[in-house]
Design a protein around this motif. Structure first.
Motif, PDB file in Angstrom:
ATOM      1  N   TRP A 216     -25.161-115.424  87.686  1.00 26.74           N
ATOM      2  CA  TRP A 216     -24.942-116.088  86.426  1.00 26.74           C
ATOM      3  C   TRP A 216     -25.765-114.996  85.414  1.00 26.74           C
ATOM      4  O   TRP A 216     -26.788-114.341  86.099  1.00 26.74           O
ATOM      5  CB  TRP A 216     -25.158-117.416  86.226  1.00 26.74           C
ATOM      6  CG  TRP A 216     -24.707-118.417  87.020  1.00 26.74           C
ATOM      7  CD1 TRP A 216     -24.899-118.760  88.234  1.00 26.74           C
ATOM      8  CD2 TRP A 216     -23.552-119.520  86.663  1.00 26.74           C
ATOM      9  NE1 TRP A 216     -24.130-119.762  88.738  1.00 26.74           N
ATOM     10  CE2 TRP A 216     -23.488-120.195  87.585  1.00 26.74           C
ATOM     11  CE3 TRP A 216     -22.983-119.731  85.102  1.00 26.74           C
ATOM     12  CZ2 TRP A 216     -22.271-121.199  87.703  1.00 26.74           C
ATOM     13  CZ3 TRP A 216     -22.024-120.720  85.086  1.00 26.74           C
ATOM     14  CH2 TRP A 216     -21.868-121.511  86.336  1.00 26.74           C
ATOM     15  N   VAL A 231     -23.680-118.105  81.670  1.00 26.55           N
ATOM     16  CA  VAL A 231     -22.508-117.734  81.992  1.00 26.55           C
ATOM     17  C   VAL A 231     -22.360-116.913  83.435  1.00 26.55           C
ATOM     18  O   VAL A 231     -23.054-116.198  83.614  1.00 26.55           O
ATOM     19  CB  VAL A 231     -21.815-117.048  80.644  1.00 26.55           C
ATOM     20  CG1 VAL A 231     -22.455-115.674  80.527  1.00 26.55           C
ATOM     21  CG2 VAL A 231     -20.204-116.925  80.795  1.00 26.55           C
ATOM     22  N   LEU A 308     -16.922-122.883  77.568  1.00 31.08           N
ATOM     23  CA  LEU A 308     -16.948-121.371  77.688  1.00 31.08           C
ATOM     24  C   LEU A 308     -17.935-120.886  76.500  1.00 31.08           C
ATOM     25  O   LEU A 308     -18.316-121.691  75.563  1.00 31.08           O
ATOM     26  CB  LEU A 308     -15.756-120.906  77.467  1.00 31.08           C
ATOM     27  CG  LEU A 308     -14.426-121.210  78.181  1.00 31.08           C
ATOM     28  CD1 LEU A 308     -13.118-120.770  77.870  1.00 31.08           C
ATOM     29  CD2 LEU A 308     -14.676-120.689  79.670  1.00 31.08           C
ATOM     30  N   LEU A 309     -18.211-119.607  76.254  1.00 30.47           N
ATOM     31  CA  LEU A 309     -18.878-119.205  75.201  1.00 30.47           C
ATOM     32  C   LEU A 309     -18.062-119.053  74.122  1.00 30.47           C
ATOM     33  O   LEU A 309     -16.684-118.846  73.947  1.00 30.47           O
ATOM     34  CB  LEU A 309     -19.454-117.585  75.545  1.00 30.47           C
ATOM     35  CG  LEU A 309     -20.620-117.730  76.717  1.00 30.47           C
ATOM     36  CD1 LEU A 309     -21.115-116.014  76.702  1.00 30.47           C
ATOM     37  CD2 LEU A 309     -21.696-118.731  76.408  1.00 30.47           C
ATOM     38  N   TYR A 314     -20.879-114.630  72.147  1.00 28.79           N
ATOM     39  CA  TYR A 314     -20.729-113.229  72.674  1.00 28.79           C
ATOM     40  C   TYR A 314     -21.317-112.169  71.865  1.00 28.79           C
ATOM     41  O   TYR A 314     -21.961-111.369  72.414  1.00 28.79           O
ATOM     42  CB  TYR A 314     -19.177-113.155  72.956  1.00 28.79           C
ATOM     43  CG  TYR A 314     -19.072-111.455  73.433  1.00 28.79           C
ATOM     44  CD1 TYR A 314     -19.279-111.291  74.719  1.00 28.79           C
ATOM     45  CD2 TYR A 314     -18.325-110.868  72.554  1.00 28.79           C
ATOM     46  CE1 TYR A 314     -19.139-109.796  74.697  1.00 28.79           C
ATOM     47  CE2 TYR A 314     -18.315-109.664  72.810  1.00 28.79           C
ATOM     48  CZ  TYR A 314     -18.515-109.086  73.952  1.00 28.79           C
ATOM     49  OH  TYR A 314     -18.125-107.809  74.295  1.00 28.79           O
ATOM     50  N   THR A 336     -12.652-116.919  75.189  1.00 26.95           N
ATOM     51  CA  THR A 336     -13.823-117.376  74.682  1.00 26.95           C
ATOM     52  C   THR A 336     -13.220-118.801  74.161  1.00 26.95           C
ATOM     53  O   THR A 336     -11.974-119.338  74.436  1.00 26.95           O
ATOM     54  CB  THR A 336     -14.140-116.793  73.509  1.00 26.95           C
ATOM     55  OG1 THR A 336     -13.226-116.738  72.437  1.00 26.95           O
ATOM     56  CG2 THR A 336     -14.403-115.293  73.733  1.00 26.95           C
ATOM     57  N   ARG A 366     -14.672-117.242  82.677  1.00 24.81           N
ATOM     58  CA  ARG A 366     -16.265-116.954  82.864  1.00 24.81           C
ATOM     59  C   ARG A 366     -16.788-118.646  82.423  1.00 24.81           C
ATOM     60  O   ARG A 366     -17.291-118.663  81.327  1.00 24.81           O
ATOM     61  CB  ARG A 366     -16.688-115.928  82.186  1.00 24.81           C
ATOM     62  CG  ARG A 366     -16.467-114.588  82.645  1.00 24.81           C
ATOM     63  CD  ARG A 366     -17.116-113.334  81.741  1.00 24.81           C
ATOM     64  NE  ARG A 366     -18.370-113.281  82.255  1.00 24.81           N
ATOM     65  CZ  ARG A 366     -19.025-112.568  81.580  1.00 24.81           C
ATOM     66  NH1 ARG A 366     -18.712-111.508  80.702  1.00 24.81           N
ATOM     67  NH2 ARG A 366     -20.462-112.256  82.045  1.00 24.81           N
ATOM     68  N   SER A 368     -19.367-121.466  81.692  1.00 25.00           N
ATOM     69  CA  SER A 368     -20.512-121.456  81.158  1.00 25.00           C
ATOM     70  C   SER A 368     -21.140-122.976  81.185  1.00 25.00           C
ATOM     71  O   SER A 368     -20.422-123.908  81.247  1.00 25.00           O
ATOM     72  CB  SER A 368     -20.577-121.151  79.438  1.00 25.00           C
ATOM     73  OG  SER A 368     -21.822-121.297  78.831  1.00 25.00           O
TER      74      SER A 368
END
Length: 609
Positions: A216, A231, A308-309, A314, A336, A366, A368
């Motif tokens: 991560w 993340v 998620l981000l 980001y 995202t 990805r 988070s």
């Protein structure tokens, strides 16, 4: 006279006996003067006066550990018995640690764990076992230098010791994650405080964390709560986001927070001990370009353990306005949280910019998470090769532990080179361990092995790719020891998933999971769409030859494939007679045990039956 002599003799006798008694007691006291106190069942605790000890810090006689402001130091402390008899010792630090200072022991080769309060025995001077060596690590995140004073208790070998009122035993070294990730970003990182969160920025800061079999990156620390947002470094899977761009109620939200073996959260280790399970995720829309995005103030917030981000998070990872470089850019495509329109979602592209894609597409995930403020680091420096390890997730001495007790994402050695690195997928079948190769199969020259899927999109042990996996692969890519570990005649699910459909349909007939989809039996097969590790693999490169087949059909003559950009492909090239790479999946037996390793990529598990 006779009576007087008799009286004098008796008196002299008594005086002589008293003197002898005093000499005996005095001799005892001269060796070990003591005080007594009642403990437990009237046991006696002895604190010696004449027994001594020798304490060295980094080979110099001392009882001080000095650490400068903002420094982390490791000390080698040696405690020796200089007496000519066995003696008991304990070891501690005096007074409470100052704010911002963490100290504890670490275990390395040729080091010992400090004794408990009652002490341990060391052999007499000059013999084996007369000294112990301890590794003490201290992190000082305060603005001033600190000095930690050490203390030693010594006594007779058959009596328990106690600590002084201001003495404290060393525990295993740990420091709150929040105190170390911001203080140790390194030369390639920096921090940015937006008033609510402090973000880690830069090209490659020291913010790598290993948790639950996955690598991560620490993204930010909440200024008020002290929680830490992470993340994954790589895409973990790829699925359609949903039927629209709203995160709440989407396929994505369901997959991330699915506590069964089919989702992400269900494959995390002891997640309630590590994660904020009601973390807030802001999925407010934003159609502006990178560089002009501000912190979202909209009310589109959902509380989940995993999210998620968003695009602001980001963007904020970049130092300054250089969006072409930054540690969150990993040359992959990934979703995202941020909607662009009712049907399109903002996505990070391989060049680090943002694109807008329809939510029914299957791009990389990805996940988070938010670590609790009380989660602690026990080792590591935050670099990629030595990531931070978390207290409770840094197991040691795993020799003899069953593989089925380990976690999704951990690495193992399995098979012949150059295809001998595998990863745990899940424990989909109770007691068994599902694994997959870390990368698609390669030839001895390093090129990817490719195959057509078959005459249609239904996998079997006798179609084109099934024949290869259950014949050539088993016989040529695995050792005889590997073959003995494999469970045969496993069930593989063949549910069809159309564009934008729910990931659960790969295995079940409906999203409530009340019935299983079509399936087949084989020894070796492939991963389904949406399974752990069915996304990108780290050595892919930007080449279509590294696209690999998945198990899931999306039409009678087309099959999903894992893309080299971390997405899942269902385009016109996915006809079953096209040749793509091969990433085998298989089950290992319940009695497979670990013989060495810690499950990381640099130190994978080795196995035996």
């Amino acid at each position: 006279m006779k009576r007087l002599l008799s009286f004098s003799f008796s008196k002299i006798y008594i005086i002589v006996m008293i003197l002898i008694s005093l000499l005996v007691v005095g001799g005892y006291f001269s060796y070990a003067m003591f005080t007594v106190s009642k403990e437990r069942s009237n046991a006696i605790s002895i604190v010696t006066g004449n027994l001594t000890y020798k304490l060295t810090v980094d080979n110099v006689e001392s009882n001080k550990l000095v650490v400068g402001a903002g420094e982390t130091k490791e000390f080698t402390v040696t405690l020796s018995n200089p007496n000519n008899r066995i003696a008991r010792f304990n070891f501690y630090y005096l007074n409470s640690l100052p704010n911002g200072v963490s100290a504890g022991y670490i275990i390395e080769d040729n080091s010992n764990i400090p004794p408990v309060e009652t002490g341990i025995n060391l052999e007499k001077s000059g013999t084996s076992g007369s000294s112990n060596t301890y590794k003490i690590k201290v992190t000082n995140s305060s603005a001033s230098s600190v000095t930690i004073s050490l203390g030693v208790g010594v006594g007779l070998d058959y009596n328990d010791l106690t600590l002084p009122s201001n003495g404290h035993l060393f525990e295993e070294y740990s420091v709150p994650v929040k105190d170390i990730v911001l203080a140790n970003v390194g030369d390639n990182g920096d921090t940015y405080d937006d008033g609510e969160d402090t973000f880690i920025t830069g090209e490659n800061p020291n913010n790598y964390i290993w948790y639950s079999g996955k690598l991560w990156r620490a993204v930010s620390v909440n200024n008020k709560e002290g929680t830490i947002k992470l993340v994954t470094q790589w895409n973990i899977s790829a699925i359609p986001f949903g039927t629209n761009s709203v995160f709440k109620g989407s396929h994505m939200e369901m997959w991330l927070n699915d506590t069964t073996v089919d989702g992400f959260l269900g494959n995390l280790r002891d997640y309630k001990d590590f994660l904020v399970t009601d973390a807030k995720w802001n999925y407010s829309s934003d159609s502006r370009n990178l560089g002009s995005i501000t912190k979202p103030t909209g009310s589109n917030i959902v509380e989940d353990a995993v999210g998620l981000l968003n695009l602001y998070e980001y963007q904020t990872s970049y130092k300054g306005t250089t969006y072409s470089e930054g540690y969150l850019r990993n040359y992959l495509l990934w979703w995202t949280l941020t909607p662009y329109s009712p049907s399109n979602i903002r996505q990070v592209s391989i060049n680090g910019t943002s694109s807008n894609y329809v939510s029914t597409y299957a791009y990389g995930v990805r996940p988070s998470i938010v670590l609790r403020e009380d989660v602690k680091v026990v080792s590591g420096d935050g670099s990629e090769n030595n990531p931070y390890r978390l207290l409770g997730d840094n197991d040691k001495d795993l020799d003899g532990v069953k593989l089925n007790a380990r976690y999704s994402g951990e690495y193992i050695r399995f098979g012949n080179e150059p295809n001998n690195l595998y990863r745990i997928v899940s424990h989909e079948v109770a007691g068994l361990t599902k694994i997959t190769s870390a990368a698609p199969l390669k030839t001895s020259t390093g090129s990817f092995v490719t195959s057509a899927f078959g005459s249609n999109s239904t996998f079997s042990s006798t179609n084109t790719i099934g024949t290869f996996l259950n014949g050539t692969y088993i016989n040529s890519y695995l050792t005889s020891g590997n073959r003995n570990m494999i469970v045969t005649n496993n069930t593989w699910y063949l549910g069809t998933v159309g564009v934008g459909a729910n990931y659960r349909l790969t295995k079940y007939t409906n999203t409530s999971m009340t019935g299983y989809a079509k399936n087949t039996t084989a020894n070796i097969s492939l991963l389904r769409l949406g399974e752990q590790l069915s996304g990108y693999f780290e050595e892919a490169g930007n080449s279509r030859t590294s696209i690999y087949w998945l198990l899931t059909p999306y039409a009678s003559n087309k099959v999903w494939a894992g893309g080299y950009n971390g997405d899942a492909i269902y385009d016109t090239n996915n006809y079953v007679d096209i040749s793509y790479s091969i990433k085998p999946a298989l089950y290992l037996k319940e009695n497979v045990i670990i013989t060495s390793g810690d499950g990381t990529k640099n130190n994978p598990f080795t196995l035996e039956l």
